[in-house]
Design a protein around this motif. Structure first.
Motif, PDB file in Angstrom:
ATOM      1  N   SER A 379      47.956  42.627  34.243  1.00  0.00           N
ATOM      2  CA  SER A 379      46.682  43.339  34.332  1.00  0.00           C
ATOM      3  C   SER A 379      46.399  43.916  32.964  1.00  0.00           C
ATOM      4  O   SER A 379      47.325  44.194  32.197  1.00  0.00           O
ATOM      5  CB  SER A 379      46.754  44.453  35.380  1.00  0.00           C
ATOM      6  OG  SER A 379      47.760  45.389  35.046  1.00  0.00           O
ATOM      7  N   LEU A 388      42.644  40.441  35.145  1.00  0.00           N
ATOM      8  CA  LEU A 388      43.924  39.886  35.537  1.00  0.00           C
ATOM      9  C   LEU A 388      44.057  38.589  34.763  1.00  0.00           C
ATOM     10  O   LEU A 388      43.102  37.796  34.706  1.00  0.00           O
ATOM     11  CB  LEU A 388      43.989  39.602  37.033  1.00  0.00           C
ATOM     12  CG  LEU A 388      44.005  40.790  37.983  1.00  0.00           C
ATOM     13  CD1 LEU A 388      43.941  40.304  39.420  1.00  0.00           C
ATOM     14  CD2 LEU A 388      45.254  41.639  37.762  1.00  0.00           C
ATOM     15  N   PRO A 412      49.357  44.050  39.840  1.00  0.00           N
ATOM     16  CA  PRO A 412      49.339  42.714  40.432  1.00  0.00           C
ATOM     17  C   PRO A 412      50.669  42.393  41.105  1.00  0.00           C
ATOM     18  O   PRO A 412      51.739  42.691  40.577  1.00  0.00           O
ATOM     19  CB  PRO A 412      49.090  41.802  39.218  1.00  0.00           C
ATOM     20  CG  PRO A 412      49.618  42.572  38.045  1.00  0.00           C
ATOM     21  CD  PRO A 412      49.336  44.012  38.369  1.00  0.00           C
ATOM     22  N   LEU A 421      47.350  37.170  46.009  1.00  0.00           N
ATOM     23  CA  LEU A 421      47.599  38.065  44.882  1.00  0.00           C
ATOM     24  C   LEU A 421      46.950  39.404  45.193  1.00  0.00           C
ATOM     25  O   LEU A 421      45.726  39.521  45.247  1.00  0.00           O
ATOM     26  CB  LEU A 421      47.017  37.483  43.591  1.00  0.00           C
ATOM     27  CG  LEU A 421      47.092  38.380  42.346  1.00  0.00           C
ATOM     28  CD1 LEU A 421      48.543  38.726  41.991  1.00  0.00           C
ATOM     29  CD2 LEU A 421      46.388  37.719  41.155  1.00  0.00           C
ATOM     30  N   ALA A 423      46.032  43.138  44.017  1.00  0.00           N
ATOM     31  CA  ALA A 423      45.814  43.835  42.753  1.00  0.00           C
ATOM     32  C   ALA A 423      44.849  44.975  43.007  1.00  0.00           C
ATOM     33  O   ALA A 423      44.029  44.927  43.934  1.00  0.00           O
ATOM     34  CB  ALA A 423      45.254  42.892  41.682  1.00  0.00           C
TER      35      ALA A 423
END
Length: 481
Positions: A379, A388, A412, A421, A423
């Motif tokens: 990140s 990202l 993340p 994923l 985040a």
């Protein structure tokens, strides 16, 4: 059969991959050698009409939690100011995400973690951690307080025994410690105590060598700049939930990094390097005042510092296991990723930012995690757009997402099967579940202990849920205003 956490991590990114923020999504992913990350990324990012995340074509997101909008199991609003996170497999086949809340003020500040009785360290602080339970595709089941009354919980790291180490990024007012959070056994988080053996300083992130249980820790501060620390456990130490906080304050050895160039001269500042492949020899300077009673721990002579040391993650680089370490930015470059090889005692520069790719400028790396398809995910927290980004094994960076919310990406972490994923966006605090055509391995699969007991009664308005109590379920007991 039951998961053996250490065996599970051995076939995952945590036991053979590389740095930062980290948790079993961070560490619970198989990394096949035959699938390199895409050299050119996933293509241009497409702006989101909702103004949240720009993603490549074919990718989508789900909002999992949102500060002030979704609800905790205790019926408080979800806290905000998101930072480091890690995802772990739940015993019933769902996903548990441990989420830091980097609140610098008190319990009445915006985004503060509610002070749940039994889970609160100090009454004067508003930071802490929540545990978020989701379905395998990232739909919210519940969120609950796991730690409160800490300050400025920034990043952290996963342990080989399947817990999360959360770091206080401050050394003010008696804060500056690491705490352990168990995502599965929530009762283990009662009566939180700092891990004083890991020192009191401006902690950023950490990672653990799964073979020796040595812990590497980064420090993000100034006057003077922070450094990298190594904690060597005492003889006979066995990693398990709660073992670290039970240690004496002087247990093991805490030492600071001293990196030397080919002439043997100690490098004062890592920021001076801008060529990939630059390598230094590392020695370690013992810290004798690890609780900072006589001033900041980093005020040692003969050590190496950096302007902004950020994420840490344990992973292989060119076949050598070690610690990936992030230095976020300086005047001469916009960020670095280093890899420390403990066998060779070398620190090698693997990536230098800024990077122009697919019309995006990727710079100022922060949290970092190993990707299930190889390479790393970072990140970013820069002066311009925040992303990202993926980083291939050869050090090439490419964009995966861009924040359209005016705040940095955080924490993340991939779901244990590598398909989601997770985040965050730090302010006001949103946790996303991002899906798309990842170059991911086959799912690891669930344990044989899956259960359908305690099905959710889900609120359409808040996304919250209520479950019966149990060893893996939160309780409302002790909630305070």
């Amino acid at each position: 059969m039951p998961i053996d956490r250490r065996a599970f991590l051995r076939r995952s990114g945590q036991l053979g991959l590389g740095v930062a923020v980290s948790g079993p999504v961070h560490g619970l992913l198989t990394r096949p050698a035959a699938q390199p990350a895409p050299a050119a990324g996933y293509g241009p990012l497409v702006d989101d009409p909702k103004g949240m995340l720009a993603l490549p074509e074919g990718f989508s997101y789900r909002v999992v939690t949102q500060a002030g909008k979704t609800r905790l199991y205790s019926d408080h609003a979800s806290p905000g100011i998101h930072d480091g996170a890690a995802a772990f497999p739940a015993p019933d086949g769902n996903v548990l995400v441990v989420l830091n809340h980097e609140v610098r003020g008190g319990p009445d500040d915006d985004g503060a973690v509610p002070h749940l009785r039994g889970y609160t360290w100090r009454e004067d602080a508003g930071g802490g951690c929540t545990v978020v339970k989701t379905t395998p595709d990232g739909e919210l089941i519940w969120e609950t307080v796991a730690l409160a009354g800490t300050s400025t919980n920034c990043a952290g790291g996963v342990t080989p025994w399947g817990t999360w180490l959360t770091c206080e990024e401050t050394d003010k007012d008696g804060h500056g410690y690491v705490f352990e959070v168990d995502p599965v056994d929530l009762q283990a988080n009662r009566d939180p105590q700092p891990i004083k053996a890991l020192g009191r300083f401006v902690h950023e992130a950490c990672c653990v060598d799964p073979d020796t249980l040595t812990i590497y820790l980064t420090e993000d501060t100034s006057n003077p700049y922070g450094t990298v620390y190594r904690w060597t456990p005492p003889t006979g130490f066995r990693g398990r939930s709660g073992a670290l906080k039970a240690l004496d304050a002087g247990a093991g050895e805490l030492a600071a990094m001293a990196a030397a160039d080919r002439s043997g001269k100690v490098v004062a500042d890592l920021d001076q390097a801008d060529t990939v492949g630059t390598s230094y020899t590392v020695t370690w300077v013992p810290v004798t005042d690890r609780d900072a009673a006589r001033g900041p721990v980093r005020s040692l002579d003969g050590i190496t510092r950096a302007k902004k040391l950020e994420g840490a993650w344990w992973a292989d680089h060119d076949g050598a296991p070690g610690a990936y370490l992030v230095s976020s930015f300086s005047d001469s470059h916009r960020g670095q990723i280093w890899h420390y090889d403990p066998t060779a005692s070398t620190l090698t520069l693997t990536t230098v930012f800024a990077v122009e790719a697919d019309g995006e400028t990727v710079e100022a790396p922060d949290n970092i995690v190993a990707a299930p398809f190889g390479g790393l995910i970072v990140s970013t927290d820069g002066d311009g757009d925040n992303h990202l980004a993926g980083v291939t094994d050869d050090g090439t960076a490419y964009p995966i997402a861009r924040s359209q919310m005016g705040s940095e990406f955080t924490g993340p972490t991939f779901s244990p099967d590598g398909t989601v994923l997770f985040a965050g966006i730090q302010q006001p605090g949103v946790l996303f579940a991002i899906t798309g055509p990842w170059q991911a391995p086959a799912p690891i699969g669930r344990t044989d202990q899956q259960s359908t007991a305690g099905m959710s009664e889900r609120s359409e308005e808040t996304g919250s849920s209520r479950r019966d109590g149990g060893s893996h379920s939160p309780t409302r007991e002790g909630a305070v205003g």
